[in-house]
Structures are given as C-alpha cells and as structure tokens.
Design a protein around this motif. Structure first.
Motif, PDB file in Angstrom:
ATOM      1  N   TYR A 251      85.530  27.822   9.041  1.00 44.18           N
ATOM      2  CA  TYR A 251      85.607  28.903  10.031  1.00 44.18           C
ATOM      3  C   TYR A 251      86.336  30.110   9.446  1.00 44.18           C
ATOM      4  O   TYR A 251      85.875  31.247   9.561  1.00 44.18           O
TER       5      TYR A 251
ATOM      6  N   GLY B 231      84.412  32.348   6.876  1.00 47.79           N
ATOM      7  CA  GLY B 231      83.446  33.290   7.433  1.00 47.79           C
ATOM      8  C   GLY B 231      82.002  32.846   7.298  1.00 47.79           C
ATOM      9  O   GLY B 231      81.669  31.928   6.542  1.00 47.79           O
ATOM     10  N   GLU B 232      81.153  33.514   8.060  1.00 47.24           N
ATOM     11  CA  GLU B 232      79.731  33.165   8.140  1.00 47.24           C
ATOM     12  C   GLU B 232      79.009  33.178   6.804  1.00 47.24           C
ATOM     13  O   GLU B 232      78.163  32.329   6.542  1.00 47.24           O
ATOM     14  N   GLU B 233      79.329  34.141   5.979  1.00 48.85           N
ATOM     15  CA  GLU B 233      78.621  34.270   4.705  1.00 48.85           C
ATOM     16  C   GLU B 233      78.889  33.084   3.786  1.00 48.85           C
ATOM     17  O   GLU B 233      78.001  32.610   3.086  1.00 48.85           O
TER      18      GLU B 233
ATOM     19  N   ALA C 171      80.135  30.080   4.851  1.00 49.73           N
ATOM     20  CA  ALA C 171      80.098  28.813   5.582  1.00 49.73           C
ATOM     21  C   ALA C 171      79.035  27.828   5.093  1.00 49.73           C
ATOM     22  O   ALA C 171      79.352  26.649   4.902  1.00 49.73           O
TER      23      ALA C 171
ATOM     24  N   THR D  34      80.272  24.364   3.594  1.00 49.60           N
ATOM     25  CA  THR D  34      79.931  23.159   4.355  1.00 49.60           C
ATOM     26  C   THR D  34      79.235  22.142   3.462  1.00 49.60           C
ATOM     27  O   THR D  34      79.558  20.951   3.489  1.00 49.60           O
TER      28      THR D  34
END
Length: 65
Positions: free
Chosen positions: A8, A11-13, A15, A19
């Motif tokens: 988290y 950040g989205e870029e 992730a 993950t």
C-alpha cells in the motif's frame, strides 16, 4: 500484514511487481512473511529502501487502511 502495508505504501505503480515478489517469496521459496526480516529483504530486493518500508509498517495512516 507488514507485506500488505508495504505494498500500500509503495503505491499503485509498484504494487503489482511488489505483490508478485511477496507471493514468490512465500509460495515459490517458502519464506515466512510473518518475519519482518523476510518482508524487508523482499522489499529491498524489489528496490525499496528497507528502513523506509519498515517505518511505513508502523505509520498510523497506513495501518488504518
């Protein structure tokens, strides 16, 4: 939980790659993601600053998510 907080925080870029790195560590290599040393080593291998990642796991705003 620390791994999720780091994803988290990253950040989205970042992730998706992060993950996948955690999944590979856990399921392909059998590493224990309950150990903070393991989580921080995976984060560092993914290019994150381990000290900043560790601080993020304790950040109240991130913990609230």
């Amino acid at each position: 939980m620390a791994a999720a907080r780091i994803v988290y925080w990253a950040g989205e870029e970042r992730a998706p790659d992060l993950t996948h790195a955690f999944f590979r560590a856990s399921f392909a290599r059998g590493e224990d993601l309950h150990r903070s040393e393991t989580v921080l080593a995976v984060a560092e291998a993914a290019g994150l600053d381990p000290a900043a990642a560790e601080a993020a796991t304790r950040d109240p705003a991130i913990k609230a998510r």
